[in-house]
Scaffold this motif. Structure first.
Motif, mmCIF file in Angstrom:
data_model
loop_
_atom_site.group_PDB
_atom_site.id
_atom_site.type_symbol
_atom_site.label_atom_id
_atom_site.label_comp_id
_atom_site.label_asym_id
_atom_site.label_seq_id
_atom_site.Cartn_x
_atom_site.Cartn_y
_atom_site.Cartn_z
ATOM 1 N N HIS A 4 -104.899 62.354 -46.658
ATOM 2 C CA HIS A 4 -105.247 63.126 -45.471
ATOM 3 C C HIS A 4 -104.975 62.379 -44.166
ATOM 4 N N ASP A 5 -105.012 63.122 -43.087
ATOM 5 C CA ASP A 5 -104.599 62.739 -41.738
ATOM 6 C C ASP A 5 -105.062 61.367 -41.252
ATOM 7 N N LEU B 40 -110.177 59.827 -52.358
ATOM 8 C CA LEU B 40 -109.122 60.004 -51.354
ATOM 9 C C LEU B 40 -109.413 61.174 -50.414
ATOM 10 N N TYR B 41 -110.377 62.021 -50.776
ATOM 11 C CA TYR B 41 -110.798 63.085 -49.862
ATOM 12 C C TYR B 41 -111.737 62.449 -48.839
ATOM 13 N N SER B 42 -111.123 61.694 -47.974
ATOM 14 C CA SER B 42 -111.835 60.947 -46.942
ATOM 15 C C SER B 42 -110.916 60.892 -45.738
ATOM 16 N N PHE B 43 -111.476 60.820 -44.586
ATOM 17 C CA PHE B 43 -110.645 60.820 -43.389
ATOM 18 C C PHE B 43 -110.646 59.454 -42.714
ATOM 19 N N SER B 44 -110.927 58.420 -43.504
ATOM 20 C CA SER B 44 -110.790 57.042 -43.031
ATOM 21 C C SER B 44 -109.856 56.348 -44.002
ATOM 22 N N ASP B 45 -109.386 55.178 -43.622
ATOM 23 C CA ASP B 45 -108.440 54.482 -44.491
ATOM 24 C C ASP B 45 -109.125 53.658 -45.572
ATOM 25 N N GLY B 46 -110.430 53.543 -45.535
ATOM 26 C CA GLY B 46 -111.151 52.690 -46.476
ATOM 27 C C GLY B 46 -110.877 53.012 -47.932
ATOM 28 N N GLY C 108 -98.065 48.827 -42.350
ATOM 29 C CA GLY C 108 -96.626 48.905 -42.090
ATOM 30 C C GLY C 108 -96.263 48.094 -40.862
ATOM 31 N N ASN C 109 -94.976 47.882 -40.653
ATOM 32 C CA ASN C 109 -94.542 47.086 -39.500
ATOM 33 C C ASN C 109 -93.907 47.932 -38.403
ATOM 34 N N LYS C 110 -94.014 49.243 -38.518
ATOM 35 C CA LYS C 110 -93.444 50.139 -37.523
ATOM 36 C C LYS C 110 -94.551 51.058 -37.013
ATOM 37 N N PRO C 111 -94.857 51.016 -35.712
ATOM 38 C CA PRO C 111 -95.919 51.892 -35.197
ATOM 39 C C PRO C 111 -95.550 53.370 -35.360
ATOM 40 N N ILE C 112 -96.492 54.142 -35.853
ATOM 41 C CA ILE C 112 -96.286 55.574 -36.049
ATOM 42 C C ILE C 112 -97.444 56.287 -35.366
ATOM 43 N N ALA C 113 -97.121 57.075 -34.365
ATOM 44 C CA ALA C 113 -98.162 57.732 -33.576
ATOM 45 C C ALA C 113 -98.937 58.766 -34.389
ATOM 46 N N HIS C 114 -98.219 59.535 -35.212
ATOM 47 C CA HIS C 114 -98.890 60.602 -35.949
ATOM 48 C C HIS C 114 -98.055 61.003 -37.161
ATOM 49 N N VAL C 115 -98.654 60.956 -38.334
ATOM 50 C CA VAL C 115 -97.980 61.416 -39.543
ATOM 51 C C VAL C 115 -98.261 62.915 -39.665
ATOM 52 N N MET D 222 -92.411 42.670 -56.001
ATOM 53 C CA MET D 222 -92.429 43.575 -54.862
ATOM 54 C C MET D 222 -93.049 44.909 -55.284
ATOM 55 N N LYS D 223 -93.846 45.485 -54.404
ATOM 56 C CA LYS D 223 -94.486 46.775 -54.637
ATOM 57 C C LYS D 223 -94.006 47.764 -53.570
ATOM 58 N N THR D 224 -93.767 48.994 -53.989
ATOM 59 C CA THR D 224 -93.308 50.042 -53.081
ATOM 60 C C THR D 224 -94.311 51.179 -53.093
ATOM 61 N N LEU D 225 -94.737 51.577 -51.901
ATOM 62 C CA LEU D 225 -95.736 52.630 -51.759
ATOM 63 C C LEU D 225 -95.202 53.743 -50.871
ATOM 64 N N TYR D 226 -95.365 54.967 -51.347
ATOM 65 C CA TYR D 226 -95.062 56.158 -50.547
ATOM 66 C C TYR D 226 -96.388 56.847 -50.281
ATOM 67 N N ILE D 227 -96.657 57.104 -49.021
ATOM 68 C CA ILE D 227 -97.865 57.823 -48.627
ATOM 69 C C ILE D 227 -97.419 59.193 -48.120
ATOM 70 N N VAL D 228 -98.013 60.251 -48.671
ATOM 71 C CA VAL D 228 -97.664 61.615 -48.274
ATOM 72 C C VAL D 228 -98.915 62.295 -47.732
ATOM 73 N N ARG D 229 -98.795 62.791 -46.517
ATOM 74 C CA ARG D 229 -99.882 63.626 -46.001
ATOM 75 C C ARG D 229 -99.709 65.013 -46.605
ATOM 76 N N HIS D 230 -100.783 65.619 -47.054
ATOM 77 C CA HIS D 230 -100.696 66.960 -47.652
ATOM 78 C C HIS D 230 -99.936 67.907 -46.730
ATOM 79 N N ALA D 231 -99.340 68.926 -47.315
ATOM 80 C CA ALA D 231 -98.583 69.918 -46.551
ATOM 81 C C ALA D 231 -99.537 70.796 -45.722
#
Length: 162
Positions: free
Chosen positions: A110-111, A83-89, A122-129, A1-10
């Motif tokens: 980033h956003d 990672l300084y990109s605004f797409s998920d690629g 993920g399996n939970k829809p998130i409108a905006h991080v 199992m792998k666990t990932l935390y994604i943090v949007r910059h402050a």
């Protein structure tokens, strides 16, 4: 199992004219939120095995605060210019390229890339991080390169902790 935390910059500042976007600093609120969220994580999760940050000033500063409050050596912080990109690629490429010796990772990015990634994997829809928001996703796969739809187990934003 792998666990990932994604943090949007402050929260970053638009106050300075004439500087490139990549160099924008954090606002005072962003610094406070980064301390709040990283201290929350330090108390509630096992420290991730690897920390990876975008090279943008605001993401890097956020990641340094998390490193300090979570006891992660700054010398081990990985900085990824892609990672300084605004797409998920590039976020997907970064996650899939993680060393399988790491069972958990925290990535500072980033956003738009984050929003797309957490809704795709993920399996939970998130409108905006929101800024300094943290999303935790667990994957059943043994290899990062094989990640598919995972289970979203954490959605935490600074406003929830104030």
């Amino acid at each position: 199992m792998k666990t990932l935390y994604i943090v949007r910059h402050a929260k970053s500042s638009w106050e300075y004219s004439g500087i490139d976007d990549i160099d924008r600093p954090l606002k005072k609120r962003g610094i406070k939120d980064a301390h709040l969220m990283s201290k929350y994580l330090a108390k509630n999760i096992e420290r991730p095995d690897v920390f990876v940050s975008s090279s943008a000033n605001r993401a890097l500063h956020t990641s340094i605060i998390f490193c300090e409050n979570m006891g992660y050596p700054l010398a081990n912080l990985q900085i990824n210019r892609q990672l300084y990109s605004f797409s998920d690629g590039y976020l997907v490429k970064t996650v899939c390229a993680l060393d399988d010796a790491f069972n958990s990772a925290i990535i500072f990015s980033h956003d738009h890339g984050i929003n797309t990634f957490v809704n795709k994997f993920g399996n939970k829809p998130i409108a905006h991080v929101t800024t300094c928001g943290i999303i935790g996703i667990q994957f059943e796969e043994k290899h990062w390169k094989n990640i598919k739809k995972g289970k979203t187990f954490m959605v935490e934003f600074p406003k929830n902790l104030k």
